[in-house]
Design a protein around this motif. Structure first.
Motif, short mmCIF file in Angstrom:
data_model
loop_
_atom_site.label_atom_id
_atom_site.label_comp_id
_atom_site.label_asym_id
_atom_site.label_seq_id
_atom_site.Cartn_x
_atom_site.Cartn_y
_atom_site.Cartn_z
N ARG A 122 36.01 -44.57 -56.61
CA ARG A 122 35.67 -45.44 -57.75
C ARG A 122 36.89 -45.75 -58.58
N TRP A 123 37.76 -44.77 -58.79
CA TRP A 123 38.94 -44.98 -59.63
C TRP A 123 40.05 -45.74 -58.92
N LEU A 124 39.94 -45.91 -57.63
CA LEU A 124 40.87 -46.78 -56.91
C LEU A 124 40.29 -48.19 -56.74
N VAL A 125 39.08 -48.25 -56.25
CA VAL A 125 38.47 -49.54 -55.91
C VAL A 125 37.98 -50.29 -57.15
N CYS A 141 35.85 -42.25 -43.82
CA CYS A 141 37.22 -42.71 -43.64
C CYS A 141 37.65 -43.72 -44.70
N PRO A 142 38.32 -43.26 -45.75
CA PRO A 142 38.83 -44.20 -46.75
C PRO A 142 39.86 -45.17 -46.17
N ARG A 143 40.35 -44.87 -44.98
CA ARG A 143 41.30 -45.77 -44.35
C ARG A 143 40.65 -47.11 -44.01
N PHE A 144 39.31 -47.12 -43.90
CA PHE A 144 38.59 -48.38 -43.72
C PHE A 144 38.90 -49.32 -44.89
N PHE A 145 38.81 -48.79 -46.12
CA PHE A 145 39.12 -49.60 -47.30
C PHE A 145 40.59 -50.02 -47.28
N ALA A 146 41.47 -49.14 -46.83
CA ALA A 146 42.89 -49.45 -46.77
C ALA A 146 43.15 -50.61 -45.80
N GLY A 147 42.56 -50.54 -44.63
CA GLY A 147 42.72 -51.62 -43.65
C GLY A 147 42.18 -52.95 -44.18
N TRP A 148 41.03 -52.88 -44.81
CA TRP A 148 40.42 -54.07 -45.40
C TRP A 148 41.36 -54.66 -46.46
N ALA A 149 41.92 -53.82 -47.31
CA ALA A 149 42.81 -54.29 -48.38
C ALA A 149 44.09 -54.90 -47.80
N ILE A 150 44.63 -54.32 -46.76
CA ILE A 150 45.86 -54.86 -46.15
C ILE A 150 45.58 -56.22 -45.52
N LEU A 175 47.56 -46.28 -51.51
CA LEU A 175 46.90 -45.13 -52.15
C LEU A 175 45.75 -44.61 -51.29
N MET A 176 45.01 -45.53 -50.67
CA MET A 176 43.91 -45.12 -49.79
C MET A 176 44.45 -44.38 -48.56
N LEU A 177 45.58 -44.83 -48.06
CA LEU A 177 46.17 -44.16 -46.90
C LEU A 177 46.62 -42.74 -47.24
N LEU A 178 46.97 -42.52 -48.50
CA LEU A 178 47.39 -41.20 -48.95
C LEU A 178 46.21 -40.31 -49.35
N THR A 179 45.03 -40.90 -49.43
CA THR A 179 43.83 -40.17 -49.84
C THR A 179 43.34 -39.30 -48.69
N PRO A 180 42.93 -38.07 -48.98
CA PRO A 180 42.37 -37.22 -47.91
C PRO A 180 41.16 -37.88 -47.27
N ILE A 181 40.94 -37.54 -46.02
CA ILE A 181 39.83 -38.14 -45.27
C ILE A 181 38.50 -37.93 -45.99
N ALA A 182 38.20 -36.73 -46.38
CA ALA A 182 36.92 -36.43 -47.03
C ALA A 182 37.09 -36.51 -48.55
N VAL A 183 36.97 -37.69 -49.08
CA VAL A 183 37.13 -37.89 -50.51
C VAL A 183 35.76 -38.27 -51.10
#
Length: 182
Positions: A151-154, A92-101, A137-145
């Motif tokens: 790497r190119w986002l974080v 779940c890349p949304r974990f990174f999104a929540g952390w960033a928010i 951008l993480m929220l727009l990223t597909p679940i299985a990335v």
């Protein structure tokens, strides 16, 4: 708060350094596995959060300390979750999104407090804005990335965050020298 942060410019320099190093490692580590990426993030987030809490302890009686504590706890919590449950983070890349928010929220509060004391304070608002952009951008990223997309986002985010902290460190170090000279 400004004088207390000026006393702690070395800690902020450490935060800037580990952020930039994490970003560089995320971008340049060839064939990094998802597990290694998540673990590296966890180590970075815990170290950064501990330093944020150390700074908060020094400024504990000043306005805005709650946001530093919040930021430190969010960073530590995110790092511990990443290291203890890498499968959840990988899925779940949304974990990174929540952390960033959450970190962007804390950065914004500290920036507001600093603006009252430091004219033209721009590094923390920039860091907060970048955190929000990466979160979106993480929220727009597909679940299985895969690792390359993360790497190119974080990676660039961590490097830019480190650079903005470095700009703040430069100003705070100058202030610390002026305080010492007075």
């Amino acid at each position: 708060m400004l004088e207390a942060l000026a006393r702690n410019w070395g800690w902020l320099l450490f935060r800037a350094s580990i952020s930039a190093l994490y970003g560089i490692a995320a971008l340049l580590w060839p064939d990094m596995s998802m597990l290694a990426f998540v673990f590296l993030f966890g180590v970075y987030a815990v170290a950064d959060g501990v330093v944020a809490l150390a700074i908060a302890l020094d400024v504990k009686a000043l306005p805005g300390v709650g946001s530093l504590v919040f930021e430190g706890l969010v960073r530590i919590g995110g790092g511990l979750v990443a290291m203890s449950s890498p499968g959840v983070v990988v899925a779940c890349p949304r974990f990174f999104a929540g952390w960033a928010i959450l970190t962007a929220t804390a950065e914004a509060v500290v920036a507001i407090v600093l603006r009252r004391e430091l004219a033209g304070e721009w590094p923390l608002p920039i860091a907060g804005a970048i955190s929000v952009i990466v979160a979106l951008l993480m929220l727009l990223t597909p679940i299985a990335v895969g690792v390359p997309a993360l790497r190119w986002l974080v990676g660039p985010y961590a490097i830019i965050f480190g650079a903005t902290l470095l700009a703040l460190v430069r100003r705070l170090r100058q202030l610390a020298q002026e305080i010492e000279a007075a």
